[in-house]
Design a protein around this motif. Structure first.
Motif, PDB file in Angstrom:
ATOM      1  N   ALA A   6       0.820  -1.207   0.000  1.00  0.00           N
ATOM      2  CA  ALA A   6       0.000   0.000   0.000  1.00  0.00           C
ATOM      3  C   ALA A   6       0.861   1.268   0.000  1.00  0.00           C
ATOM      4  N   PHE A   7       1.924   1.258   0.828  1.00  0.00           N
ATOM      5  CA  PHE A   7       2.728   2.478   0.939  1.00  0.00           C
ATOM      6  C   PHE A   7       3.519   2.780  -0.333  1.00  0.00           C
ATOM      7  N   PRO A   8       4.258   1.817  -0.918  1.00  0.00           N
ATOM      8  CA  PRO A   8       4.959   2.141  -2.172  1.00  0.00           C
ATOM      9  C   PRO A   8       4.009   2.535  -3.299  1.00  0.00           C
ATOM     10  N   ILE A   9       2.826   1.882  -3.338  1.00  0.00           N
ATOM     11  CA  ILE A   9       1.847   2.260  -4.360  1.00  0.00           C
ATOM     12  C   ILE A   9       1.366   3.689  -4.106  1.00  0.00           C
ATOM     13  N   MET A  10       1.165   4.036  -2.831  1.00  0.00           N
ATOM     14  CA  MET A  10       0.741   5.390  -2.493  1.00  0.00           C
ATOM     15  C   MET A  10       1.771   6.412  -2.966  1.00  0.00           C
ATOM     16  N   THR A  20       1.538  15.554 -13.038  1.00  0.00           N
ATOM     17  CA  THR A  20       0.492  16.071 -13.923  1.00  0.00           C
ATOM     18  C   THR A  20       0.175  17.538 -13.651  1.00  0.00           C
ATOM     19  N   GLY A  21       0.767  18.108 -12.599  1.00  0.00           N
ATOM     20  CA  GLY A  21       0.521  19.512 -12.292  1.00  0.00           C
ATOM     21  C   GLY A  21      -0.508  19.751 -11.204  1.00  0.00           C
ATOM     22  N   THR A  22      -1.013  18.677 -10.607  1.00  0.00           N
ATOM     23  CA  THR A  22      -1.975  18.817  -9.510  1.00  0.00           C
ATOM     24  C   THR A  22      -1.278  19.411  -8.286  1.00  0.00           C
ATOM     25  N   PRO A  23      -1.912  20.372  -7.592  1.00  0.00           N
ATOM     26  CA  PRO A  23      -1.296  20.935  -6.379  1.00  0.00           C
ATOM     27  C   PRO A  23      -0.903  19.852  -5.386  1.00  0.00           C
ATOM     28  N   MET A  24       0.225  20.078  -4.703  1.00  0.00           N
ATOM     29  CA  MET A  24       0.778  19.072  -3.801  1.00  0.00           C
ATOM     30  C   MET A  24      -0.211  18.685  -2.701  1.00  0.00           C
ATOM     31  N   GLY A  25      -0.944  19.652  -2.167  1.00  0.00           N
ATOM     32  CA  GLY A  25      -1.895  19.356  -1.103  1.00  0.00           C
ATOM     33  C   GLY A  25      -2.945  18.351  -1.532  1.00  0.00           C
ATOM     34  N   LEU A  26      -3.520  18.573  -2.715  1.00  0.00           N
ATOM     35  CA  LEU A  26      -4.533  17.649  -3.229  1.00  0.00           C
ATOM     36  C   LEU A  26      -3.916  16.286  -3.543  1.00  0.00           C
ATOM     37  N   ALA A  27      -2.681  16.279  -4.049  1.00  0.00           N
ATOM     38  CA  ALA A  27      -2.016  15.017  -4.353  1.00  0.00           C
ATOM     39  C   ALA A  27      -1.794  14.197  -3.086  1.00  0.00           C
ATOM     40  N   MET A  28      -1.408  14.857  -1.982  1.00  0.00           N
ATOM     41  CA  MET A  28      -1.197  14.139  -0.723  1.00  0.00           C
ATOM     42  C   MET A  28      -2.513  13.591  -0.178  1.00  0.00           C
ATOM     43  N   ILE A  29      -3.580  14.367  -0.293  1.00  0.00           N
ATOM     44  CA  ILE A  29      -4.879  13.900   0.190  1.00  0.00           C
ATOM     45  C   ILE A  29      -5.339  12.678  -0.592  1.00  0.00           C
ATOM     46  N   ALA A  30      -5.274  12.757  -1.926  1.00  0.00           N
ATOM     47  CA  ALA A  30      -5.750  11.657  -2.765  1.00  0.00           C
ATOM     48  C   ALA A  30      -4.948  10.379  -2.533  1.00  0.00           C
ATOM     49  N   SER A  31      -3.624  10.497  -2.502  1.00  0.00           N
ATOM     50  CA  SER A  31      -2.785   9.303  -2.338  1.00  0.00           C
ATOM     51  C   SER A  31      -2.925   8.714  -0.940  1.00  0.00           C
ATOM     52  N   CYS A 288      -3.897  20.279   5.248  1.00  0.00           N
ATOM     53  CA  CYS A 288      -4.779  19.106   5.322  1.00  0.00           C
ATOM     54  C   CYS A 288      -4.084  17.875   4.764  1.00  0.00           C
ATOM     55  N   GLY A 289      -3.462  18.031   3.593  1.00  0.00           N
ATOM     56  CA  GLY A 289      -2.742  16.911   3.007  1.00  0.00           C
ATOM     57  C   GLY A 289      -1.604  16.439   3.883  1.00  0.00           C
ATOM     58  N   ALA A 290      -0.902  17.398   4.515  1.00  0.00           N
ATOM     59  CA  ALA A 290       0.232  17.039   5.367  1.00  0.00           C
ATOM     60  C   ALA A 290      -0.210  16.266   6.597  1.00  0.00           C
ATOM     61  N   TYR A 291      -1.339  16.674   7.197  1.00  0.00           N
ATOM     62  CA  TYR A 291      -1.817  15.963   8.386  1.00  0.00           C
ATOM     63  C   TYR A 291      -2.190  14.518   8.060  1.00  0.00           C
ATOM     64  N   ILE A 292      -2.843  14.303   6.923  1.00  0.00           N
ATOM     65  CA  ILE A 292      -3.194  12.927   6.537  1.00  0.00           C
ATOM     66  C   ILE A 292      -1.935  12.141   6.198  1.00  0.00           C
ATOM     67  N   GLY A 332      14.513  21.947  -1.774  1.00  0.00           N
ATOM     68  CA  GLY A 332      13.968  23.300  -1.854  1.00  0.00           C
ATOM     69  C   GLY A 332      13.885  23.833  -3.270  1.00  0.00           C
ATOM     70  N   CYS A 333      14.648  23.236  -4.189  1.00  0.00           N
ATOM     71  CA  CYS A 333      14.604  23.658  -5.591  1.00  0.00           C
ATOM     72  C   CYS A 333      13.359  23.151  -6.311  1.00  0.00           C
ATOM     73  N   PHE A 334      12.738  22.100  -5.783  1.00  0.00           N
ATOM     74  CA  PHE A 334      11.673  21.435  -6.539  1.00  0.00           C
ATOM     75  C   PHE A 334      10.335  21.380  -5.807  1.00  0.00           C
ATOM     76  N   ILE A 335      10.353  21.390  -4.476  1.00  0.00           N
ATOM     77  CA  ILE A 335       9.130  21.155  -3.703  1.00  0.00           C
ATOM     78  C   ILE A 335       8.774  22.395  -2.897  1.00  0.00           C
ATOM     79  N   ASP A 336       7.494  22.641  -2.744  1.00  0.00           N
ATOM     80  CA  ASP A 336       6.990  23.774  -1.980  1.00  0.00           C
ATOM     81  C   ASP A 336       7.526  23.749  -0.548  1.00  0.00           C
ATOM     82  N   VAL A 337       7.896  24.936  -0.040  1.00  0.00           N
ATOM     83  CA  VAL A 337       8.476  25.048   1.301  1.00  0.00           C
ATOM     84  C   VAL A 337       7.543  24.493   2.364  1.00  0.00           C
ATOM     85  N   SER A 338       6.260  24.838   2.288  1.00  0.00           N
ATOM     86  CA  SER A 338       5.291  24.372   3.281  1.00  0.00           C
ATOM     87  C   SER A 338       5.221  22.858   3.317  1.00  0.00           C
ATOM     88  N   THR A 339       5.251  22.239   2.140  1.00  0.00           N
ATOM     89  CA  THR A 339       5.185  20.779   2.062  1.00  0.00           C
ATOM     90  C   THR A 339       6.405  20.139   2.719  1.00  0.00           C
TER      91      THR A 339
END
Length: 432
Positions: A6-10, A20-31, A288-292, A332-339
């Motif tokens: 489950a985890f590697p698939i997630m 695909t360009g989906t915001p990181m928060g939504l990507a974390m929630i969905a996965s 929200c995505g980070a908490y999940i 820091g070059c690729f991922i949002d600071v908050s994430t």
């Protein structure tokens, strides 16, 4: 059977959705929701993690309030008074406007706590001034604007340090004070670099401000300059909490812009509220995505696994800090600071504690790292913002930015291996 994978698939789903360009928060929630379903856990745990995280943490309320205060500062022409004050102080030095750029970033950081607000607000004005009539090459003007803006989230107040306090259970007040000397060090390093480069390249010096005009300039700058004094004084005197300080900052900025300066009309105020709501919404989705996601990480016991990995290599504190620096400079070059702050940093906190590294010092090191990532190609979000707001070619800024990145990394190493720079003020204040 599938539960074992489950985890590697997630993680694969998270990467695919993000590409695909989906915001990181939504990507974390969905996965993460997919992980819960695949591992046979109650999907309702996702909502429970979000509710407990958002409503159970008073400190998180500081973030939208600081965002609101920064937007008022930009819209209410408060930055103009600070700009004239900085020009009067350092405009006569070699590379006058570049020096003003660095000093203004430090002053403005005492009110906004955001590098993006610095670049998009007073940074845009300064870049236009520097490029006017060809006084400075556009690439250099954009590069120094981006480099100086990294001071914003290090000097208090700081939105990234609020996020770090959320995941590390450290005191926001201590973190704010710990960032003061490192921010000053970075400003000094950039100022010296600008002076050397300006002399070699013959950049202009600004006309000296008449002595009789100086008192009025200082007097006009005093009200906005009082904001960090009020905030820090209130926090450390116990008059209000850091979250309440964010509300005080927003109220004070509104008072100056609307009543004292009469520079913020209803239309502009509506724009400030709208922009603040949009930014807050984006950050809230990431939260929200980070908490999940962090719930999934705790279920998979990743912090314990990383701790065991570091122990197996018998890593010394200096080696761990070097590895953290290298990792976060790249991330820091690729991922949002908050994430990064909400998802990646918690994985390293147990090891930092085990190695005897003070978490307040560790927080300053992490945030400085991530701020350098904001100006490092290929991502360098601050460079993209300057390109969008000022039209400066990206390749011109990239050619000039490397010198400033090298200076910032040198300052980072000093901050990393001399923890007293971060911890001296909190100790003097009796907070440690």
């Amino acid at each position: 059977m599938l539960a074992e994978y489950a985890f590697p698939i997630m993680l694969a789903i998270l990467l695919t959705i993000t590409v695909t360009g989906t915001p990181m928060g939504l990507a974390m929630i969905a996965s993460s929701v997919f992980y819960l379903a695949m591992s046979g856990r109650d999907v309702g745990l996702a909502a429970e993690s979000v509710l407990n995280g958002i409503f159970g943490n008073f400190v998180a309320l500081a973030v939208p309030l600081f965002i609101f205060a920064a937007n008022i500062m930009n819209a209410g022409q408060i930055s103009d008074r600070l700009l004239k004050f900085a020009l009067a102080l350092v405009g006569r030095f070699p590379g006058g406007l570049a020096q003003v750029n660095v000093l203004t970033s430090l002053i403005f950081s005492g009110m906004s706590g955001s590098a993006v607000s610095d670049v998009a607000g007073v940074g845009k004005v300064l870049t236009d001034m520097m490029t006017d009539k060809g006084r400075y090459p556009p690439g250099f003007a954009g590069a120094i604007t981006a480099a100086s803006s990294v001071v914003g989230p290090i000097f208090p107040p700081s939105i990234p340090l609020v996020f770090y306090a959320l995941v590390s259970s450290t005191s926001v007040g201590v973190l704010f004070l710990a960032g003061v000397i490192p921010a000053m060090l970075i400003v000094a390093a950039l100022g010296i670099t600008v002076m050397i480069v300006s002399r070699r390249r013959g950049f202009p010096v600004e006309p000296a401000i008449a002595l009789r005009a100086f008192p009025l300039i200082v007097l006009r700058a005093i009200p906005p300059l009082l904001m960090p004094v009020i905030l820090l004084g209130g926090i450390y005197s116990g008059a209000f909490t850091p979250t309440e300080a964010a509300a005080v900052a927003a109220a004070y900025a509104l008072l100056l812009s609307v009543i004292a300066y009469r520079a913020l009309g209803w239309r502009a105020f509506y724009g400030v509220v709208l922009e603040s709501a949009r930014t807050t919404a984006v950050i809230t989705i990431i939260l929200c995505g980070a908490y999940i996601f962090n719930y999934v990480v705790s279920v998979e016991r990743l912090p314990e696994a990383m701790l065991a990995l570091f122990n197996s290599y018998q890593m010394e504190p200096w080696m761990f800090l070097l590895m953290v620096n290298l990792l976060f400079l790249v991330l820091g070059c690729f991922i949002d600071v908050s994430t990064i702050l909400l998802v990646v940093v918690p994985l390293f906190i147990p090891t930092a504690l085990l190695l005897g590294i003070d978490l307040n010092h560790f927080g300053i090191v992490v945030v400085v790292n991530l701020m350098i990532g904001l100006i490092t190609p290929p991502y360098g979000i601050l460079l993209f913002i300057l390109k969008a707001t000022n039209g400066i070619p990206l390749n011109a800024m990239i050619r000039e930015i490397w010198l400033f990145i090298a200076v910032l990394i040198a300052a980072l190493l000093v901050i990393t291996y001399f923890p007293a720079l971060s911890l001296w003020l909190p100790k003097v204040a009796g907070l440690l």
